[in-house]
Write a protein that holds these residues in place. Structure first.
Motif, PDB file in Angstrom:
ATOM      1  N   UNK A 126       0.815  -1.210   0.000  1.00  0.00           N
ATOM      2  CA  UNK A 126       0.000   0.000   0.000  1.00  0.00           C
ATOM      3  C   UNK A 126       0.848   1.259   0.000  1.00  0.00           C
ATOM      4  N   UNK A 127       1.894   1.290   0.815  1.00  0.00           N
ATOM      5  CA  UNK A 127       2.797   2.444   0.835  1.00  0.00           C
ATOM      6  C   UNK A 127       3.552   2.582  -0.488  1.00  0.00           C
ATOM      7  N   UNK A 128       4.000   1.451  -1.031  1.00  0.00           N
ATOM      8  CA  UNK A 128       4.745   1.488  -2.286  1.00  0.00           C
ATOM      9  C   UNK A 128       3.855   1.903  -3.451  1.00  0.00           C
ATOM     10  N   UNK A 129       2.596   1.446  -3.469  1.00  0.00           N
ATOM     11  CA  UNK A 129       1.658   1.850  -4.524  1.00  0.00           C
ATOM     12  C   UNK A 129       1.369   3.344  -4.438  1.00  0.00           C
ATOM     13  N   UNK A 130       1.260   3.862  -3.213  1.00  0.00           N
ATOM     14  CA  UNK A 130       1.072   5.310  -3.049  1.00  0.00           C
ATOM     15  C   UNK A 130       2.274   6.073  -3.595  1.00  0.00           C
ATOM     16  N   UNK A 131       3.474   5.498  -3.424  1.00  0.00           N
ATOM     17  CA  UNK A 131       4.676   6.126  -3.976  1.00  0.00           C
ATOM     18  C   UNK A 131       4.634   6.137  -5.504  1.00  0.00           C
ATOM     19  N   UNK A 132       4.166   5.046  -6.097  1.00  0.00           N
ATOM     20  CA  UNK A 132       4.023   5.005  -7.564  1.00  0.00           C
ATOM     21  C   UNK A 132       3.084   6.102  -8.043  1.00  0.00           C
ATOM     22  N   UNK A 133       1.996   6.317  -7.320  1.00  0.00           N
ATOM     23  CA  UNK A 133       1.029   7.338  -7.703  1.00  0.00           C
ATOM     24  C   UNK A 133       1.609   8.737  -7.582  1.00  0.00           C
ATOM     25  N   UNK A 134       2.641   8.881  -6.773  1.00  0.00           N
ATOM     26  CA  UNK A 134       3.287  10.187  -6.603  1.00  0.00           C
ATOM     27  C   UNK A 134       4.537  10.319  -7.470  1.00  0.00           C
ATOM     28  N   UNK A 135       4.678   9.434  -8.441  1.00  0.00           N
ATOM     29  CA  UNK A 135       5.755   9.568  -9.414  1.00  0.00           C
ATOM     30  C   UNK A 135       7.069   8.926  -9.031  1.00  0.00           C
ATOM     31  N   UNK A 136       7.078   8.085  -7.986  1.00  0.00           N
ATOM     32  CA  UNK A 136       8.320   7.468  -7.534  1.00  0.00           C
ATOM     33  C   UNK A 136       8.572   6.141  -8.254  1.00  0.00           C
ATOM     34  N   UNK A 137       9.842   5.850  -8.458  1.00  0.00           N
ATOM     35  CA  UNK A 137      10.245   4.572  -9.052  1.00  0.00           C
ATOM     36  C   UNK A 137      10.418   3.541  -7.939  1.00  0.00           C
ATOM     37  N   UNK A 138       9.673   2.451  -8.049  1.00  0.00           N
ATOM     38  CA  UNK A 138       9.572   1.465  -6.969  1.00  0.00           C
ATOM     39  C   UNK A 138       9.859   0.081  -7.519  1.00  0.00           C
ATOM     40  N   UNK A 139      10.461  -0.768  -6.692  1.00  0.00           N
ATOM     41  CA  UNK A 139      10.630  -2.183  -7.059  1.00  0.00           C
ATOM     42  C   UNK A 139      10.372  -3.036  -5.826  1.00  0.00           C
ATOM     43  N   UNK A 140       9.515  -4.034  -5.997  1.00  0.00           N
ATOM     44  CA  UNK A 140       9.171  -4.973  -4.925  1.00  0.00           C
ATOM     45  C   UNK A 140       9.907  -6.289  -5.153  1.00  0.00           C
ATOM     46  N   UNK A 141      10.565  -6.786  -4.116  1.00  0.00           N
ATOM     47  CA  UNK A 141      11.216  -8.095  -4.160  1.00  0.00           C
ATOM     48  C   UNK A 141      10.846  -8.878  -2.910  1.00  0.00           C
ATOM     49  N   UNK A 142      10.525 -10.142  -3.052  1.00  0.00           N
ATOM     50  CA  UNK A 142      10.679 -11.037  -1.914  1.00  0.00           C
ATOM     51  C   UNK A 142      12.179 -11.246  -1.756  1.00  0.00           C
ATOM     52  N   UNK A 143      12.640 -11.318  -0.528  1.00  0.00           N
ATOM     53  CA  UNK A 143      14.082 -11.364  -0.285  1.00  0.00           C
ATOM     54  C   UNK A 143      14.710 -12.560  -0.985  1.00  0.00           C
TER      55      UNK A 143
END
Length: 279
Positions: A126-143
């Motif tokens: 949820x926090x990372x998706x909000x960052x995407x909506x604000x123009x941030x480059x995000x990457x999700x990884x399982x460790x």
């Protein structure tokens, strides 16, 4: 705005110019907006403003969709869908504040600590998706996934390329830290990724391990101390509790008499699909 109709040849030429300028929304909607403005007696600047607003709005929506896709979430989740009443130990006000993404601007980190099924992954996404909506480059990884990619990149001698990709992110999400111990080489590569992100890229970590057990994953007190020093220097630590939401919901269902509908206050009808806190 009123006047004689535009010749068909001019319309064809206009569409050609708009396509060349890469203005697909203006191209698709200019005639409709022109008719609306004519009916409402809006001048040429008002007409142009409406078209530009639609083009910019569509462009941002397309860019956001690309960022969400590039983040590679296992499933896109929103904080609006999270059932905070099911996890009262979570600081809702703090999570709402974090969703404004100032922590990313300040290169701070977030650690979500709690048992399985307590909402860590849902909040992280949820926090990372909000960052995407604000123009941030995000990457999700399982460790475990990141470890595999780091080890493969090392073997193929393209580790520098992967490091560069990680360094260009605004936010790196490391999910499920602690489920599988790393190898010695893997632990060093994981530490390198965390170290590279320090004061350069914000990191969200979800883990079910208290900090004193992190050496079980990184296999070294030295690496663990150095990793925690970087992650917790400027960090918000959110504890999600120990009791699994899914397990608690399953127990309630088992206690309900057969054939008797569960009372609304016991189970939210959307609790599994849209309100489940997740991992």
């Amino acid at each position: 705005m009123k006047g004689k109709p535009v010749p068909a040849a001019d319309l064809v030429l206009l569409r050609h110019h708009l396509a060349a300028l890469h203005l697909p929304t203006v191209q698709a909607e200019c005639e409709q907006v022109a008719r609306q403005c004519a009916r409402e007696n809006i001048d040429y600047l008002g007409f142009l403003l409406r078209l530009c607003e639609r083009e910019l709005g569509d462009r941002e929506r397309r860019a956001c969709a690309r960022r969400l896709k590039a983040a590679r979430f296992p499933q896109v989740k929103s904080l609006d869908e999270f059932d905070f009443t099911a996890q009262p130990s979570l600081n809702r006000a703090l999570i709402v504040e974090l969703s404004r993404c100032a922590f990313i601007e300040h290169r701070e980190s977030v650690i979500l600590l709690g048992g399985p099924g307590t909402g860590k992954t849902h909040v992280a996404i949820g926090l990372a998706a909000a960052a995407c909506q604000r123009g941030k480059k995000v990457r999700f990884f399982r460790v475990t996934e990141l470890l595999t990619q780091l080890l493969e990149a090392r073997e193929e001698r393209v580790l520098g390329r992967l490091r560069g990709q990680l360094a260009r992110l605004d936010l790196l999400v490391l999910d499920e830290f602690g489920y599988v111990p790393a190898s010695q080489v893997g632990a060093e590569l994981l530490f390198d990724a965390i170290s590279t992100s320090y004061e350069r890229t914000s990191v969200i970590v979800t883990t079910n391990l208290p900090f004193e057990q992190w050496p079980e994953v990184l296999l070294s007190e030295r690496l663990t101390g150095a990793a925690l020093d970087r992650l917790t220097h400027r960090c918000q630590i959110l504890e999600t509790g120990a009791e699994s939401y899914r397990l608690r919901d399953a127990k309630r269902r088992r206690r309900s008499p057969v054939g008797e509908p569960t009372r609304p206050e016991e189970v939210n009808p959307q609790s599994i699909d849209s309100k489940s806190p997740g991992k």
